[in-house]
Design an enzyme around this catalytic site. Structure first.
Site, PDB file in Angstrom:
ATOM      1  N   TYR A  85       2.896   2.570 -14.445  1.00  0.00           N
ATOM      2  CA  TYR A  85       3.905   2.479 -13.363  1.00  0.00           C
ATOM      3  C   TYR A  85       4.970   3.565 -13.551  1.00  0.00           C
ATOM      4  O   TYR A  85       6.049   3.296 -14.088  1.00  0.00           O
ATOM      5  CB  TYR A  85       4.586   1.113 -13.378  1.00  0.00           C
ATOM      6  CG  TYR A  85       3.670  -0.096 -13.376  1.00  0.00           C
ATOM      7  CD1 TYR A  85       2.798  -0.353 -12.317  1.00  0.00           C
ATOM      8  CD2 TYR A  85       3.703  -1.012 -14.424  1.00  0.00           C
ATOM      9  CE1 TYR A  85       1.976  -1.473 -12.317  1.00  0.00           C
ATOM     10  CE2 TYR A  85       2.885  -2.143 -14.426  1.00  0.00           C
ATOM     11  CZ  TYR A  85       2.026  -2.363 -13.378  1.00  0.00           C
ATOM     12  OH  TYR A  85       1.225  -3.479 -13.379  1.00  0.00           O
ATOM     13  N   TRP A 103      10.555   0.831  -9.593  1.00  0.00           N
ATOM     14  CA  TRP A 103      10.164  -0.372  -8.844  1.00  0.00           C
ATOM     15  C   TRP A 103      11.410  -1.200  -8.571  1.00  0.00           C
ATOM     16  O   TRP A 103      12.318  -1.280  -9.411  1.00  0.00           O
ATOM     17  CB  TRP A 103       9.162  -1.213  -9.648  1.00  0.00           C
ATOM     18  CG  TRP A 103       7.738  -1.046  -9.227  1.00  0.00           C
ATOM     19  CD1 TRP A 103       7.009  -1.916  -8.439  1.00  0.00           C
ATOM     20  CD2 TRP A 103       6.825   0.000  -9.573  1.00  0.00           C
ATOM     21  NE1 TRP A 103       5.723  -1.447  -8.279  1.00  0.00           N
ATOM     22  CE2 TRP A 103       5.583  -0.271  -8.954  1.00  0.00           C
ATOM     23  CE3 TRP A 103       6.934   1.164 -10.319  1.00  0.00           C
ATOM     24  CZ2 TRP A 103       4.472   0.550  -9.081  1.00  0.00           C
ATOM     25  CZ3 TRP A 103       5.834   1.996 -10.447  1.00  0.00           C
ATOM     26  CH2 TRP A 103       4.621   1.690  -9.841  1.00  0.00           C
ATOM     27  N   TRP A 112      12.252  -4.792  -7.899  1.00  0.00           N
ATOM     28  CA  TRP A 112      12.800  -5.927  -8.660  1.00  0.00           C
ATOM     29  C   TRP A 112      12.790  -5.652 -10.163  1.00  0.00           C
ATOM     30  O   TRP A 112      13.598  -6.191 -10.894  1.00  0.00           O
ATOM     31  CB  TRP A 112      12.175  -7.269  -8.269  1.00  0.00           C
ATOM     32  CG  TRP A 112      10.722  -7.539  -8.545  1.00  0.00           C
ATOM     33  CD1 TRP A 112       9.706  -6.654  -8.632  1.00  0.00           C
ATOM     34  CD2 TRP A 112      10.143  -8.849  -8.740  1.00  0.00           C
ATOM     35  NE1 TRP A 112       8.520  -7.316  -8.860  1.00  0.00           N
ATOM     36  CE2 TRP A 112       8.766  -8.662  -8.925  1.00  0.00           C
ATOM     37  CE3 TRP A 112      10.643 -10.140  -8.775  1.00  0.00           C
ATOM     38  CZ2 TRP A 112       7.878  -9.730  -9.142  1.00  0.00           C
ATOM     39  CZ3 TRP A 112       9.768 -11.205  -8.979  1.00  0.00           C
ATOM     40  CH2 TRP A 112       8.403 -10.993  -9.161  1.00  0.00           C
ATOM     41  N   ASP A 113      11.925  -4.736 -10.597  1.00  0.00           N
ATOM     42  CA  ASP A 113      11.988  -4.321 -12.007  1.00  0.00           C
ATOM     43  C   ASP A 113      13.368  -3.756 -12.329  1.00  0.00           C
ATOM     44  O   ASP A 113      13.974  -4.092 -13.356  1.00  0.00           O
ATOM     45  CB  ASP A 113      10.939  -3.242 -12.308  1.00  0.00           C
ATOM     46  CG  ASP A 113       9.520  -3.757 -12.211  1.00  0.00           C
ATOM     47  OD1 ASP A 113       9.061  -3.987 -11.078  1.00  0.00           O
ATOM     48  OD2 ASP A 113       8.873  -3.940 -13.257  1.00  0.00           O
ATOM     49  N   TYR A 150      -0.843   7.981 -10.682  1.00  0.00           N
ATOM     50  CA  TYR A 150      -0.627   6.688 -10.007  1.00  0.00           C
ATOM     51  C   TYR A 150      -1.246   6.709  -8.620  1.00  0.00           C
ATOM     52  O   TYR A 150      -1.133   7.694  -7.898  1.00  0.00           O
ATOM     53  CB  TYR A 150       0.872   6.371  -9.883  1.00  0.00           C
ATOM     54  CG  TYR A 150       1.098   5.029  -9.195  1.00  0.00           C
ATOM     55  CD1 TYR A 150       1.028   3.848  -9.925  1.00  0.00           C
ATOM     56  CD2 TYR A 150       1.336   4.946  -7.822  1.00  0.00           C
ATOM     57  CE1 TYR A 150       1.198   2.610  -9.308  1.00  0.00           C
ATOM     58  CE2 TYR A 150       1.511   3.724  -7.194  1.00  0.00           C
ATOM     59  CZ  TYR A 150       1.437   2.556  -7.939  1.00  0.00           C
ATOM     60  OH  TYR A 150       1.594   1.342  -7.328  1.00  0.00           O
ATOM     61  N   GLY A 210       5.305  -9.229  -5.067  1.00  0.00           N
ATOM     62  CA  GLY A 210       5.398  -8.928  -6.483  1.00  0.00           C
ATOM     63  C   GLY A 210       4.298  -9.576  -7.297  1.00  0.00           C
ATOM     64  O   GLY A 210       4.222  -9.373  -8.504  1.00  0.00           O
ATOM     65  N   ASP A 236       0.677  -9.530  -7.002  1.00  0.00           N
ATOM     66  CA  ASP A 236      -0.411  -8.873  -6.292  1.00  0.00           C
ATOM     67  C   ASP A 236      -1.663  -9.715  -6.062  1.00  0.00           C
ATOM     68  O   ASP A 236      -2.080  -9.946  -4.943  1.00  0.00           O
ATOM     69  CB  ASP A 236      -0.813  -7.604  -7.048  1.00  0.00           C
ATOM     70  CG  ASP A 236       0.370  -6.675  -7.305  1.00  0.00           C
ATOM     71  OD1 ASP A 236       1.524  -7.111  -7.154  1.00  0.00           O
ATOM     72  OD2 ASP A 236       0.132  -5.515  -7.656  1.00  0.00           O
ATOM     73  N   TYR A 238      -3.717 -10.647 -14.748  1.00  0.00           N
ATOM     74  CA  TYR A 238      -2.531 -10.354 -13.931  1.00  0.00           C
ATOM     75  C   TYR A 238      -1.885 -11.627 -13.373  1.00  0.00           C
ATOM     76  O   TYR A 238      -1.385 -12.425 -14.159  1.00  0.00           O
ATOM     77  CB  TYR A 238      -2.982  -9.395 -12.831  1.00  0.00           C
ATOM     78  CG  TYR A 238      -2.002  -8.295 -12.471  1.00  0.00           C
ATOM     79  CD1 TYR A 238      -1.198  -7.691 -13.406  1.00  0.00           C
ATOM     80  CD2 TYR A 238      -1.901  -7.850 -11.154  1.00  0.00           C
ATOM     81  CE1 TYR A 238      -0.310  -6.681 -13.050  1.00  0.00           C
ATOM     82  CE2 TYR A 238      -1.020  -6.835 -10.783  1.00  0.00           C
ATOM     83  CZ  TYR A 238      -0.222  -6.257 -11.745  1.00  0.00           C
ATOM     84  OH  TYR A 238       0.644  -5.254 -11.383  1.00  0.00           O
ATOM     85  N   TRP A 239      -1.922 -11.888 -12.067  1.00  0.00           N
ATOM     86  CA  TRP A 239      -1.239 -13.067 -11.505  1.00  0.00           C
ATOM     87  C   TRP A 239      -2.172 -14.267 -11.341  1.00  0.00           C
ATOM     88  O   TRP A 239      -1.843 -15.212 -10.637  1.00  0.00           O
ATOM     89  CB  TRP A 239      -0.577 -12.700 -10.174  1.00  0.00           C
ATOM     90  CG  TRP A 239       0.655 -11.860 -10.387  1.00  0.00           C
ATOM     91  CD1 TRP A 239       0.708 -10.493 -10.446  1.00  0.00           C
ATOM     92  CD2 TRP A 239       1.991 -12.323 -10.621  1.00  0.00           C
ATOM     93  NE1 TRP A 239       2.001 -10.085 -10.692  1.00  0.00           N
ATOM     94  CE2 TRP A 239       2.807 -11.171 -10.789  1.00  0.00           C
ATOM     95  CE3 TRP A 239       2.591 -13.584 -10.693  1.00  0.00           C
ATOM     96  CZ2 TRP A 239       4.185 -11.255 -11.027  1.00  0.00           C
ATOM     97  CZ3 TRP A 239       3.969 -13.652 -10.926  1.00  0.00           C
ATOM     98  CH2 TRP A 239       4.737 -12.504 -11.087  1.00  0.00           C
ATOM     99  N   GLU A 247       3.879  -6.641 -20.380  1.00  0.00           N
ATOM    100  CA  GLU A 247       4.177  -6.936 -18.971  1.00  0.00           C
ATOM    101  C   GLU A 247       4.062  -8.432 -18.707  1.00  0.00           C
ATOM    102  O   GLU A 247       4.867  -9.026 -17.988  1.00  0.00           O
ATOM    103  CB  GLU A 247       3.196  -6.152 -18.088  1.00  0.00           C
ATOM    104  CG  GLU A 247       3.354  -6.404 -16.600  1.00  0.00           C
ATOM    105  CD  GLU A 247       2.484  -5.480 -15.758  1.00  0.00           C
ATOM    106  OE1 GLU A 247       1.691  -4.695 -16.333  1.00  0.00           O
ATOM    107  OE2 GLU A 247       2.600  -5.527 -14.520  1.00  0.00           O
TER     108      GLU A 247
HETATM  109  C1  DGY Z   1       0.650  -1.840  -8.688  1.00  0.00           C
HETATM  110  O1  DGY Z   1       0.519  -0.628  -8.555  1.00  0.00           O
HETATM  111  O2  DGY Z   1      -0.129  -2.548  -9.317  1.00  0.00           O
HETATM  112  C2  DGY Z   1       1.844  -2.489  -8.151  1.00  0.00           C
HETATM  113  O3  DGY Z   1       1.871  -3.839  -8.461  1.00  0.00           O
HETATM  114  C3  DGY Z   1       2.029  -2.290  -6.671  1.00  0.00           C
HETATM  115  O4  DGY Z   1       3.369  -2.531  -6.436  1.00  0.00           O
END
Ligand code: DGY
Length: 425
Positions: free
Chosen positions: A27, A31, A33-34, A79, A156, A158, A346-347, A390
């Protein structure tokens, strides 16, 4: 070296001159909220730099009030999707065309709890921009009284299974421009969203670009439209904090009335995301009315927003107690008993530092000290075991996805600072 010093070093290493990236490689930009959480962490040792983090984020604000999820101050080939894929965006700096959970007002209020004259001046300098952003959420992203999202990235979280209903209902664009993912080159694909999900994420981006990023059209006509407990509760809490900030700054009555109306609207909309079958707050597809099927770490944010009935809160705590017996580390991003749970993807399961921060804060404010302590201690244990990742596997506490992560360092610093203040009191 102490973990606190390591956290400070991580934030220094991720500093790109006035703004902080979440982590190098994966990343490489600022970003939304980061950066808000980063400000909270840096404020524990350098208040001037913390405010710079906030003002640099506001530099990316669009004329319509939106603050984008990513601000691209450069074009990093490492990216994807970078600035060229988002097309021509109307902000002063190239950016994405979507936003992110608006935690900023809450963090600004936390940063300046003491309210010295200097704090008041700084608050006054950013108030109009933050107010305009909240207005954007209420005017542009609200559908039938509830705040909506047009893209899983905007929430946020994903690839949370919360979005399965909305993603299934949409088609991948037949003319989707080919692309190469970069995320899977930085970390193992088992941590990241699937290819099918990425095709849909990119389809929404292509749609937004095709309508010149007209944000109301994106909300009403876009391929994806869901209500999200994260956005809902974070915005509601932030509106309440913005109201307190406005009052402390002596803002005109019309501004105070406007914010109060947003709060009343938000509190009324909390029932919209109450899934009566699951007896939990969940995401909801706003076109079909269908609810998502699992308890997520955002279901518990009703405490943070101080919203929902006593019965709804009691049911939420029941879910949390059940989940607490199933995992070593609270609070997983997806219910371990629900389909699609994956401990390190991840989520779909991992616990997230910024979510544990908000959840523990809300629980302790609302008198749920035991659960608040569990949520806070479990993240601290995960950091002590594995480092500043993370997110973390909720079964083992092992780190997932990006390492040397800014918001993890920031949450650690904020809690250490609070403990020190409590000890000194
Ligand atoms: C990513 O690139 O994975 C981000 O979560 C997109 O905001």
């Amino acid at each position: 070296m102490s973990l606190t010093q390591t956290a400070i070093d991580i934030l220094a290493r991720n500093d790109r001159g006035g703004f902080t990236i979440p982590t190098a490689g994966l990343y490489p930009y600022q970003w939304n909220w980061d950066s808000a959480f980063v400000a909270l962490g840096i404020a524990t040792y350098d208040m001037d730099r913390a405010w710079t983090e906030i003002t640099s984020l506001l530099e990316g604000q669009w004329p319509d009030g939106m603050i984008p999820s990513i601000i691209f101050r450069s074009d990093d080939p490492d990216y994807f999707p970078g600035p060229s894929r988002w097309g021509k965006t109307p902000g002063p700096i190239p950016s994405t065309g979507i936003s992110q959970p608006p935690v900023l007002a809450t963090i600004i209020r936390k940063l300046t709890q003491t309210c010295t004259p200097l704090d008041q001046t700084r608050r006054a300098q950013v108030f109009d921009a933050v107010f305009k952003w909240h207005k954007w959420w209420h005017d542009t992203r609200t559908v039938d009284g509830v705040v909506a999202t047009v893209h899983p990235w905007e929430t946020g979280r994903d690839n949370c299974p919360e979005w399965n209903i909305g993603l299934k209902a949409m088609q991948v664009a037949a003319d989707l421009e080919p692309y190469t993912r970069m995320d899977n080159k930085h970390v193992h694909p088992s941590f990241r969203p699937s290819q099918e999900q990425y095709d849909k994420y990119l389809t929404i981006v292509q749609f937004g670009d095709s309508i010149g990023w007209d944000q109301r059209r994106l909300t009403v006509e876009g391929p994806f439209l869901m209500a999200d407990p994260n956005l809902h509760f974070v915005l509601l809490r932030a509106d309440k904090d913005l109201s307190a900030i406005a009052a402390s700054l002596g803002k005109p009555q019309a501004i105070l009335d406007q914010i109060d109306a947003w709060v009343a609207k938000g509190d009324a909309a909390t029932d919209t995301i109450w899934n009566p079958d699951l007896e939990a707050f969940t995401a909801r597809d706003l076109r079909s009315g269908r609810f998502s099927t699992g308890f997520s770490n955002c279901s518990a944010l009703c405490f943070y927003a101080d919203s929902g009935s006593p019965e709804q809160r009691a049911k939420t705590l029941d879910h949390m107690s059940r989940i607490a017996t199933n995992v070593g580390f609270m609070l997983p991003s997806w219910d371990p008993n629900a389909p699609d749970f994956e401990a390190q993807r991840y989520w779909c399961g991992p616990l997230w530092p910024q979510m544990n921060y908000m959840t523990a804060l809300g629980l302790s404010e609302q008198g749920q000290a035991d659960m608040a302590a569990r949520v806070q201690n479990d993240l601290c244990r995960a950091i002590e075991k594995s480092g500043f990742w993370e997110c973390f596997n909720p079964l083992t506490g092992e780190g997932c996805v990006g390492n040397n992560f800014s918001w993890t360092a920031a949450v650690w610093l904020s809690w250490q600072h609070e403990n020190k203040l409590k000890g000194a009191a």
